[in-house]
Every structure is written in structure tokens, then in C-alpha cells.
Design a protein around this motif. Structure first.
Motif, mmCIF file in Angstrom:
data_model
loop_
_atom_site.group_PDB
_atom_site.id
_atom_site.type_symbol
_atom_site.label_atom_id
_atom_site.label_comp_id
_atom_site.label_asym_id
_atom_site.label_seq_id
_atom_site.Cartn_x
_atom_site.Cartn_y
_atom_site.Cartn_z
ATOM 1 N N ALA A 1 -56.298 6.444 42.123
ATOM 2 C CA ALA A 1 -55.916 6.663 40.729
ATOM 3 C C ALA A 1 -54.443 6.328 40.507
ATOM 4 N N SER A 2 -53.583 6.655 41.471
ATOM 5 C CA SER A 2 -52.154 6.339 41.357
ATOM 6 C C SER A 2 -51.932 4.842 41.270
ATOM 7 N N ILE A 3 -52.614 4.104 42.131
ATOM 8 C CA ILE A 3 -52.449 2.657 42.146
ATOM 9 C C ILE A 3 -52.985 2.034 40.865
ATOM 10 N N MET A 4 -54.120 2.519 40.371
ATOM 11 C CA MET A 4 -54.702 1.976 39.154
ATOM 12 C C MET A 4 -53.801 2.220 37.944
ATOM 13 N N VAL A 5 -53.292 3.432 37.801
ATOM 14 C CA VAL A 5 -52.429 3.755 36.656
ATOM 15 C C VAL A 5 -51.142 2.937 36.716
ATOM 16 N N LEU B 1 -59.191 -9.133 36.901
ATOM 17 C CA LEU B 1 -59.596 -9.615 38.223
ATOM 18 C C LEU B 1 -58.671 -9.076 39.316
ATOM 19 N N SER B 2 -57.384 -9.012 38.994
ATOM 20 C CA SER B 2 -56.424 -8.465 39.963
ATOM 21 C C SER B 2 -56.700 -6.989 40.230
ATOM 22 N N LEU B 3 -57.031 -6.239 39.173
ATOM 23 C CA LEU B 3 -57.332 -4.824 39.344
ATOM 24 C C LEU B 3 -58.589 -4.616 40.182
ATOM 25 N N ILE B 4 -59.594 -5.454 39.976
ATOM 26 C CA ILE B 4 -60.818 -5.354 40.770
ATOM 27 C C ILE B 4 -60.510 -5.599 42.250
ATOM 28 N N GLY B 5 -59.753 -6.663 42.512
ATOM 29 C CA GLY B 5 -59.365 -6.940 43.891
ATOM 30 C C GLY B 5 -58.558 -5.812 44.498
ATOM 31 N N LEU B 6 -57.685 -5.200 43.684
ATOM 32 C CA LEU B 6 -56.857 -4.096 44.162
ATOM 33 C C LEU B 6 -57.708 -2.880 44.497
ATOM 34 N N MET C 1 -39.383 -0.858 39.306
ATOM 35 C CA MET C 1 -38.950 0.536 39.316
ATOM 36 C C MET C 1 -40.148 1.475 39.234
ATOM 37 N N LEU C 2 -41.150 1.111 38.443
ATOM 38 C CA LEU C 2 -42.367 1.923 38.379
ATOM 39 C C LEU C 2 -43.095 1.913 39.714
ATOM 40 N N ASN C 3 -43.079 0.771 40.353
ATOM 41 C CA ASN C 3 -43.838 0.594 41.588
ATOM 42 C C ASN C 3 -43.021 0.923 42.825
ATOM 43 N N GLY C 4 -41.689 0.852 42.699
ATOM 44 C CA GLY C 4 -40.858 0.964 43.882
ATOM 45 C C GLY C 4 -39.966 2.179 43.952
ATOM 46 N N ALA C 5 -40.214 3.171 43.086
ATOM 47 C CA ALA C 5 -39.397 4.386 43.118
ATOM 48 C C ALA C 5 -39.882 5.360 44.176
ATOM 49 N N VAL C 6 -40.771 4.888 45.051
ATOM 50 C CA VAL C 6 -41.373 5.762 46.061
ATOM 51 C C VAL C 6 -40.301 6.370 46.958
ATOM 52 N N LEU D 1 -57.274 11.726 38.005
ATOM 53 C CA LEU D 1 -56.544 11.057 36.935
ATOM 54 C C LEU D 1 -55.579 12.009 36.242
ATOM 55 N N GLN D 2 -55.988 13.249 36.054
ATOM 56 C CA GLN D 2 -55.107 14.239 35.435
ATOM 57 C C GLN D 2 -53.885 14.497 36.299
ATOM 58 N N VAL D 3 -54.096 14.613 37.608
ATOM 59 C CA VAL D 3 -52.983 14.835 38.540
ATOM 60 C C VAL D 3 -52.006 13.660 38.495
ATOM 61 N N VAL D 4 -52.546 12.440 38.475
ATOM 62 C CA VAL D 4 -51.702 11.243 38.480
ATOM 63 C C VAL D 4 -50.929 11.113 37.168
ATOM 64 N N LEU D 5 -51.568 11.350 36.043
ATOM 65 C CA LEU D 5 -50.893 11.208 34.753
ATOM 66 C C LEU D 5 -49.751 12.204 34.615
ATOM 67 N N GLU D 6 -49.913 13.406 35.152
ATOM 68 C CA GLU D 6 -48.816 14.380 35.122
ATOM 69 C C GLU D 6 -47.620 13.874 35.923
#
Length: 304
Positions: free
Chosen positions: A275-279, A14-19, A241-246, A87-92
Motif C-alpha cells: 500500500a505504501s508503494i502504491m500510494v 502499466l508501470s503500476l501493474i509491473g510494480l 523527496m516523496l520517494n526518498g525521504a526514507v 490503506l488507512q495506515v499508509v494515508l495517515e
């Protein structure tokens, strides 16, 4: 346990849908990417053709319906900037962020647990005061300021390490060091406080009465029971750290998902932004789920 996992999965879904809904519509408010990717003197026909190719001519609700339908099959669209699947760009890029976060959190966890446990074993001593002082400074200092000062001093003035890039081990030193400081200070304080409480408990006093040495008491008996709040903080810091290393990735030119997200927002590459936010959101969900499940391993009294 299965019920707990199902509830967490539903809540996260549900959180992902809202996001998705929120980011999709907010990203469209940044403007039309046509003006960025076509020359100023491009003809109206060229602009219409560009919008048609990238699905920008449809009404916004139709665009969202098409995007949501494609996401169900893990199709996040193509990057306008790189003409490749988003998705390929984001996963790299995410592999770089994940490696940076994993290396940093491993060093942080080991160092914070050791120093926090030793500080708690001699409360009020010299080591405890020094560790507390530096941990509070580290937890309070902003990452962007530390990063800029580190570049000026260690890269520009002393010339010890490069300012940016990922080519060698030396390129990783400053990003890891800057990301290390804040979570180290926070986790050390939690370890220290939890260990002080654990060391004053009845089972530790019993172990001491039986002649158990100070090292096994600290790192075997007391530490395991003190780890529940520590794991919570470690999980929060790892997710952060995953979310805030920007900021750190942008300052050091590190090719992670944080820098990719900022570049994509500025260049209106909507598919890559989403795609970045979803991953990232999925990675944080999985990490938090594993941390919650680890509670039952550390403390048998906990059952979901």
C-alpha cells in the motif's frame, strides 16, 4: 491535451501493474511473518491458524490473484502489525510525508529561484561565486551524513532543537533543513544556467533598450522563459523527496510513509509495504502529470 493525458495514464497504469507484481513477489522472499508475530514456542496449530487468517496458506500465485482482485476495489488488506486497513495506515503516514515535502519544496523553490536569478544577473561576481560554491556542496553532500552531523551538533552539542518527533515547530527544523540542502543546490544551478541564457536573449536586450529596470527584466521578462527546465528539475526533486525521504524520516523518527515502509519491511507487514508503494507511486504520477501540463501554461508554443 486529452490524448496526452490518456497516454500518460495508460503508461503509468502499466508501470503500476509491473510494480505490484514485482513488490508482491519480492516481499514474500523476506520470509514468513509467523515467526515474528507468534512466540517461539507457539504450537503448530496456532501457526496454521495465523497463516489461514492472513491468507498465507494459499499457494503464492493464488495469494497474488486474491490480492490483485482486492486492489481493483482499493482494498489493500489489513496490517498485521496494527490490525487496521493497510490503506488507512499508509494515508495517515503519507499526510506527514506530504506536509514535510510540501513545506520543504516551497522553501527550496522560492530560495533557489531568488538566489539563482541574482547569481545569474552578475556572473562571476562575489555573490555568484558564493552561491555556486555552497550550492555545489549542498548538491554533493549525502543526506544521511548531513542528518547525523546536524543531530550531533545542533541537538546533542548545542541543545537547540530536539533530535526527533513532531510535537512542535522546533521538531521540524532539522528534517526540513536536511531535506532542503540537496534540492536547493541542484535547482539553484539550473536556475542560474537557464537565467544566464535567458538574459542574453534578444527580447531582454530589447527590454533594456526601452529602459526597463533590472528587477523587472530579471524577475518578469527573463525568469518566465527560463522556468521550463527549472520546473522539470523541481518536479524531479519533489517526486524524489516523496520517494526518498526514507533515510531522513528514519533518522529523525519522523512518522512519514518512508519510515513506515522501512518498519513494515522489517516486520514483514506485506499489506502495508504494498500500500505504501502504491500510494507513493500514484502521488508521483499525478505530480509529474501536473508538471507536464504546466509547460503549456508557461510557454504557449508548447501544445500536447
Amino acid at each position: 491535451m486529452k490524448t496526452f493525458i490518456r497516454k500518460r495514464a495508460v503508461a503509468s497504469g502499466l508501470s503500476l501493474i509491473g510494480l505490484i507484481v514485482l513488490v508482491f513477489f519480492l516481499s514474500r522472499l523476506t520470509g514468513d511473518p509467523t515467526s515474528l508475530y507468534l512466540p517461539v514456542d507457539a504450537s503448530l496449530e496456532s501457526r496454521e491458524q495465523f497463516r489461514e487468517i492472513h491468507g498465507l496458506n494459499d499457494p503464492i500465485l493464488v495469494q497474488f490473484f486474491h490480492y490483485a482482485r482486492d486492489v481493483l476495489s482499493l482494498d489493500f488488506g489489513d496490517s498485521i502489525r496494527k490490525a487496521r486497513p493497510a490503506l488507512q495506515v499508509v494515508l495517515e503516514a503519507f499526510s506527514w510525508t506530504l506536509t514535510l515535502a510540501a513545506v520543504t519544496m516551497l522553501l527550496v523553490t522560492v530560495a533557489a529561484i531568488i538566489f539563482g536569478a541574482l547569481a545569474a544577473s552578475r556572473v562571476g561576481g562575489v555573490f555568484d561565486r558564493i552561491a555556486t560554491f555552497f550550492s555545489l556542496i549542498g548538491a554533493s553532500a549525502p543526506d544521511f551524513w548531513i542528518a547525523i552531523v546536524a543531530i550531533v551538533f545542533f541537538s546533542v552539542y548545542l541543545g537547540w532543537v530536539p533530535t526527533s518527533g513532531t510535537g512542535t515547530v522546533w521538531h521540524w527544523i532539522l528534517p526540513v533543513a536536511v531535506l532542503f540542502i540537496r534540492p536547493f543546490g541542484l535547482i539553484l544551478q539550473v536556475v542560474r544556467g537557464s537565467m544566464i541564457s535567458s538574459l542574453s536573449s534578444a527580447y531582454v536586450k530589447t527590454a533594456r533598450a526601452k529602459g526597463v529596470g533590472p528587477r523587472p527584466i530579471i524577475f518578469v521578462h527573463a525568469l518566465r522563459n527560463a522556468m521550463l527546465p527549472v520546473i522539470t528539475v523541481i518536479g524531479d526533486q519533489a517526486a524524489g523527496m516523496l520517494n526518498g525521504a526514507v533515510v531522513v524520516e528514519t533518522i529523525f523518527g519522523f512518522p512519514g510513509v518512508g519510515k513506515l515502509m522501512i518498519d513494515s519491511i522489517l516486520q514483514r507487514d506485506f499489506a502495508v509495504v504494498l500500500a505504501s508503494i502504491m500510494v507513493t507511486a500514484m502521488a508521483i504520477f499525478i505530480m509529474n502529470l501536473l508538471i507536464d501540463l504546466s509547460y503549456a501554461v508557461l510557454d504557449p508554443r508548447i501544445r500536447y
